[in-house]
Design an enzyme around this catalytic site. Structure first.
Site, PDB file in Angstrom:
ATOM      1  N   GLU A 169      -6.707  -7.584  -0.818  1.00  0.00           N
ATOM      2  CA  GLU A 169      -7.266  -7.418   0.522  1.00  0.00           C
ATOM      3  C   GLU A 169      -8.694  -6.921   0.447  1.00  0.00           C
ATOM      4  O   GLU A 169      -9.017  -6.045  -0.353  1.00  0.00           O
ATOM      5  CB  GLU A 169      -6.475  -6.382   1.340  1.00  0.00           C
ATOM      6  CG  GLU A 169      -5.120  -6.783   1.834  1.00  0.00           C
ATOM      7  CD  GLU A 169      -4.502  -5.697   2.712  1.00  0.00           C
ATOM      8  OE1 GLU A 169      -5.261  -4.940   3.359  1.00  0.00           O
ATOM      9  OE2 GLU A 169      -3.269  -5.582   2.741  1.00  0.00           O
ATOM     10  N   GLU A 202       0.819  -1.222   0.000  1.00  0.00           N
ATOM     11  CA  GLU A 202       0.000   0.000   0.000  1.00  0.00           C
ATOM     12  C   GLU A 202       0.857   1.278   0.000  1.00  0.00           C
ATOM     13  O   GLU A 202       0.736   2.134   0.880  1.00  0.00           O
ATOM     14  CB  GLU A 202      -0.957   0.005   1.186  1.00  0.00           C
ATOM     15  CG  GLU A 202      -2.008  -1.073   1.117  1.00  0.00           C
ATOM     16  CD  GLU A 202      -3.005  -1.013   2.262  1.00  0.00           C
ATOM     17  OE1 GLU A 202      -4.129  -1.536   2.117  1.00  0.00           O
ATOM     18  OE2 GLU A 202      -2.674  -0.427   3.324  1.00  0.00           O
TER      19      GLU A 202
END
Length: 698
Positions: free
Chosen positions: A330, A171
């Site tokens: 995710e 991320e």
């Protein structure tokens, strides 16, 4: 540090698709699993985890994402023994490993030795260790340590047969998107040199003649640091700093990627994006050209927009992937931990949400995380195996989903891709960045909300649109929406002209085509760059609000809808423009009978202009007349003529995946309401779950 500015066309030079391949002796299936953090648990738990993974149908886990401190306990020592044991245990159980580079969060010893790697905020304050991503992308010191770790990881695991892909960092930019340090300053100066060539070009782009900001040397460029409360940063500079920040992190990713690839060339590489309707931290479409396969982390928006926002985001990831398979790296089984109120998912949403991502082109369904943590900042973030254990609805749903994915794998879903809609809704990361500036007609209007409103309004009228990045091939669609695309450079301006002139049908909204690539306003009235195409021109924005007594809060339209936040005062209308809707307002406002919605023939095509913010409901109500005026009758089209762009009315979401070689189709239909909906079923019903129906058409 050498930085390269983003390409003007992110679709022109994309890496070939390389997808994680199944373990030797295993059949190709939809990947299913999630983040696994065995270092948080005693080894006595590992065997239990693996047995439960097999029970749930898990066939892949991501390992090592935040393991740097355990892999490299000190600057000169390494410990791979524990990682070897868990990777081999997983692989022998036929569970593949998506191995992280482990660089997302540096260990305490590193930042103690080298505090200069810590990023600084706009006031110069240091981001101290204590959470994660406390590193600056422009630090040569940090880069040396991170690449050394990548090299060690790749060399150690280069021959391990159980690793199927590299998960590079994690991320990027979630917490360290902006850094205002001296390292960042020097890198920003270099970025500007590469982009503009000479300092006078920077002055021209940023309009530095305003407020005496002219520069004579690149050394005078500083990041947009703190300038005092209530002051206004130069818009061109701020926009370029956001571009630079995305590029700086991308350059760091590419450096990690290239080290790993040089040692393990057969393993595909990715990093997890954070694409959502509100998430614009990085230019993910530009980043999408640099990964072997696109992957995304998505977390649901609580409330009535839950399914629609998920569908919007998944469609946008498909657009970034250019309709190639992508990887849901995710999402959550239930509540997250980082909202003020962390709402649980409703009954059936765990399975439905996963299948919705699958419907829009994902060939992998993974969660954060496998086993819910006992300690740490994410201990209340739900997981596949919750605190309460296996005798839970969440774990039963996880197992049911595993069985569903196996059914879809064996029937060939993973050999299909999302079919192309007839309608594209365009998204532009840089338009969002520009509209975030604090000196705009109204702070209540930004780019991000209008694409979502159009996607939902089209759903309400039976159309599932494709969400398409501006650099993609949107001009091949039957109809295109430009929703508050504030920046239109010369290239995209010409694309609009050519598309409509050749017979295309385009919907343009307020706050579109206002400025060029450098946020310099197009002259001649709004939308300056394409006013000839839309056949109208506005001389003034009319912001709407109630923060002062007696101000104009809203505007009624003649079609029964209501405008909020912003409207255009359209003063010039071409003779060939047809006015569909006008404002009905008191004379003192100057808006009575002013055109609000128009259509205009241009060349062989037609352009509609919506000159105000109507929101999802107002757009949905206006859509039938607007579609009719544009000659678009989607609800009456045959299924074969309108792949996946047709629904059973506003209560359902219909999505279609197709095998390009065989023509075999998988049709997903989801209930957008809490009420029962009756729909016709085509072909063979493969899966029927609460909250939606998914079927296969033969």
């Amino acid at each position: 540090m050498t930085l390269h500015s983003a390409s003007t066309d992110a679709s022109s030079q994309r890496r070939p698709l390389r997808w994680p391949q199944p373990l030797e002796g295993s059949a190709e299936r939809i990947w299913y699993g999630g983040d696994y953090n065995p270092e948080q648990w005693p080894e006595t738990v590992w065997d239990e985890d693996i047995e439960l993974m097999k029970q749930a149908g898990v066939n892949l886990v991501s390992v090592g994402i935040f393991s740097w401190a355990k892999i490299q306990p000190t600057a000169t020592t390494w410990d791979f023994d524990w990682l070897d044991r868990i990777v081999n245990k997983l692989g022998m159980a036929d569970i593949a490993v998506d191995l992280a580079s482990a660089t997302a969060s540096p260990p305490p010893w590193l930042t103690k030795m080298h505090p200069e790697v810590l990023w600084r905020d706009e006031r110069g304050d240091i981001c101290w260790p204590g959470a994660r991503q406390h590193w600056r992308a422009t630090s040569p010191v940090f880069k040396d340590y991170a690449l050394a770790l990548c090299r060690k990881m790749a060399e150690h695991f280069r021959d391990n047969p159980y690793i199927v892909s590299w998960h590079v960092s994690n991320e990027y930019g979630c917490h360290n998107r902006f850094d205002y340090s001296d390292d960042a300053m020097r890198a920003f100066q270099n970025w500007c040199k590469l982009r503009y060539g000479d300092i006078q070009a920077v002055n021209e782009a940023w309009g530095t003649s305003f407020w005496s900001q002219q520069m004579t040397d690149f050394s005078e460029i500083v990041p947009p640091r703190f300038i005092g409360e209530g002051n206004f940063m130069n818009p061109g500079k701020l926009l370029d700093f956001k571009r630079f920040s995305s590029d700086a992190l991308k350059e760091f990713f590419m450096a990690e990627r290239d080290v790993l690839a040089s040692i393990t060339p057969n393993l595909p590489l990715t990093t997890n994006f954070m694409v959502s309707s509100t998430g614009y931290p990085l230019n993910y479409d530009d980043w999408g050209s640099q990964v072997d396969f696109v992957s995304n982390d998505h977390y649901f928006l609580p409330g009535e927009a839950h399914l629609d926002e998920l569908a919007y985001s998944a469609s946008l990831v498909d657009g970034i992937a250019r309709k190639r398979p992508w990887f849901l790296m995710e999402h959550s089984t239930g509540a997250v931990n980082w909202r003020t109120v962390n709402y649980a998912k409703e009954k059936g949403q765990l399975i439905r949400d996963s299948l919705a991502h699958l419907a829009f082109g994902s060939n992998a369904i993974c969660y954060f995380q496998w086993r819910q943590s006992r300690a740490g900042a994410e201990k209340f973030h739900t997981s596949m195996l919750p605190h309460a254990g296996t005798d839970t609805q969440i774990f039963r749903d996880v197992c049911e989903l595993g069985r569903d994915l196996n059914v879809l794998s064996t029937t060939g879903l993973n050999h299909t891709t999302l079919s192309m809609s007839a309608v594209a809704v365009v998204v532009d990361y840089e338009s969002e960045w520009a509209t975030e500036h604090t000196a705009t007609p109204t702070q209540r209007v930004r780019h991000w909300s209008e694409p979502l409103d159009w996607f939902r309004a089209l759903l309400d009228n039976g159309v599932t649109a494709d969400m398409v990045p501006i650099a993609a091939d949107w001009d091949s669609y039957q109809a295109v929406v430009l929703p508050s695309v504030y920046l239109l450079d010369e290239r995209n301006t010409q694309r609009v002209h050519d598309y409509v002139e050749a017979g295309g049908k385009i919907f343009v909204t307020y706050f579109t085509g206002i400025s060029d690539v450098n946020d310099r306003v197009w002259l001649g009235g709004y939308p300056g760059s394409i006013s000839e195409v839309v056949g109208v021109s506005s001389e003034e924005f009319v912001p709407l609000g109630s923060d002062f007594d007696g101000t104009l809060e809203y505007l009624d339209l003649s079609n029964g809808t209501v405008a909020h936040d912003l409207a255009d005062r359209i003063t010039r209308v071409a003779d060939t423009t047809r006015v569909l809707t006008t404002y009905q307002a008191p004379e003192w406002t100057g808006m009575n009978q002013v055109p609000a919605i128009t259509v205009h023939e241009f060349g062989l095509g037609i352009a509609a202009y919506v000159g105000c913010r109507l929101g999802r409901k107002g757009l949905a109500q206006s859509m039938p007349e607007l579609l009719d005026a544009m000659g678009l009758q989607f609800s009456d089209a045959k299924q074969s003529e309108m792949p996946h762009a047709w629904n059973e009315g506003e209560r359902t979401l219909r999505v279609e995946r197709v095998n390009a070689q065989t023509g075999e189709r998988f049709i997903f239909v989801f209930n957008r309401t809490h009420d029962a909906v009756t729909i016709p079923v085509e072909g063979t019903c493969l899966i029927n779950v609460a909250g939606g129906l998914q079927g296969r058409s033969l």
